[in-house]
Design an enzyme around this catalytic site. Sequence first.
Site: not given
Length: 516
Positions: A119, A390
């Site tokens: 992430d 992201d």
Amino acid sequence: MAGRRMIPLLVLAAAFLAAAAAGAGSNSKSSAVFELIHWERPTWTELARNDRERMAFISSRGRRRAAETGTARAKPSKAAPESEAFAMPLSSGAYTGTGQYFVRFRVGTPAQPFLLVADTGSDLTWVKCLRPAAADEPAFEAGYGYGAPAPGVSSPLPAPSSSSPPPHGRVFRPDDSRTWAPIPCSSETCTASLPFSLAACPTPGSPCAYDYRYKDGSAARGTVGTDSATIALSGTGRGAAAAAASSRRQQRRAKLRGVVLGCTTSYNGDSFVASDGVLSLGYSNLSFASRAAGRFGGRFSYCLVDHLAPRNATSYLTFGPNPALAPAARTACAGTPAAVPGARQTPLLLDHRLRPFYAVTVNGISVDGELLKIPRLVWDIEKGGGTIVDSGTSLTVLASPAYRVVVAALSKKLAGLPRVTMDPFEYCYNWTSPSTGEDLAVPVPDLALHLAGSARLQPPAKSYVIDAAPGVKCIGVQEGEWPGVSVIGNILQQEHLWEFDIKNRRLRFMRSRCTQ
């Protein structure tokens, strides 16, 4: 991040590299390749809900960061030779309903394998742990960390409940690792470097503890220590797939010592059901990405396969030189890399108000070559906007002023198709011919994001007019709050190679099938 209904809001702090990797010859080129495998798709409703929760966190974190002073940067670490790099396999977590990608991470001595969510919005590497609580371990009370209640909020979140090891049995046992070392709560690392640590410190030798609360009500708590991570090395000159295959055959291993690791012994919430923890790829003083990239060429890259690809399709996360982006020669100007055909680049904004997220400057969005009239302040971090790239958000989210203009332009081009209703999307269309039952041959308008530095992202049509159900396509963009940041999600990133050059503050990208 990982759970059956997940894409968590951001995990706290810390992966850090003190020394790296023995095992590659001084003249050999090695590359770190994290294999990504995509599995079955989650429902769109779940993805949209998880994205909304993540956006709520991003917004709250932005406000928190804007109030902070100082722009501390990661401490430099001893750099490896330019040709040196490292890799680890990655696998997709889409089968859990998250739309995320898992890294196969091996930690401890002997090494224990785990699946962690990769992430770019996280600044902590942590794993689920099984260990007895120490007698001098501080009690867990009010929540701390970026997801904690704001000052003055009188209703704290419920304390995490003790959890049994997950059904798949992947749980870190620090007592079984010869290289595990708890970090004392009195140490500078705990008191000054780990923003998620608790203030409680019963004795100087007590372990550094954390109690991290998430915006969706889930929580994790445990203690922080250091350990060694095992990585697989492979050559850079043959392409990512060949490198990964070679790595599996040759089993060339190396150790990264002194990795700061969160040992989560108690947690609650659906976010933590399916994964073993999180690999932090965000930009912060302590994240795995910042430390690893700082050691291996100052950069990392990944390529995400089509989000509807079969479960055995693979893509890669690479630290250090990526052969697909390695130019054949350098220019005479200060050793600047020559341009790679098809590659674009734009400045990478490492703004302290958005850390650990990576931001870029958007100059505008066009549909079928026509630049749309979107207020420029939407893209301006100084005015409460901005855009981040992201990997932890699935659907692209545009702040409301941009969203309204973009979907209006796209829907106008698709006005000839019959509208249908399908949550969570606002604009969906019946794409099936009533006479043949086949998809209609209706062209999808071209969408382009114009970035600083004359870089233009032109995603494939399937990345923004997505297959939502048999015979139904939807405009796969979500509306975000204003003021608030916009997010280039991982579906819009698919079938592109992305390189985050932290050292030179550049984001490079190019179209790729991601499976070469």
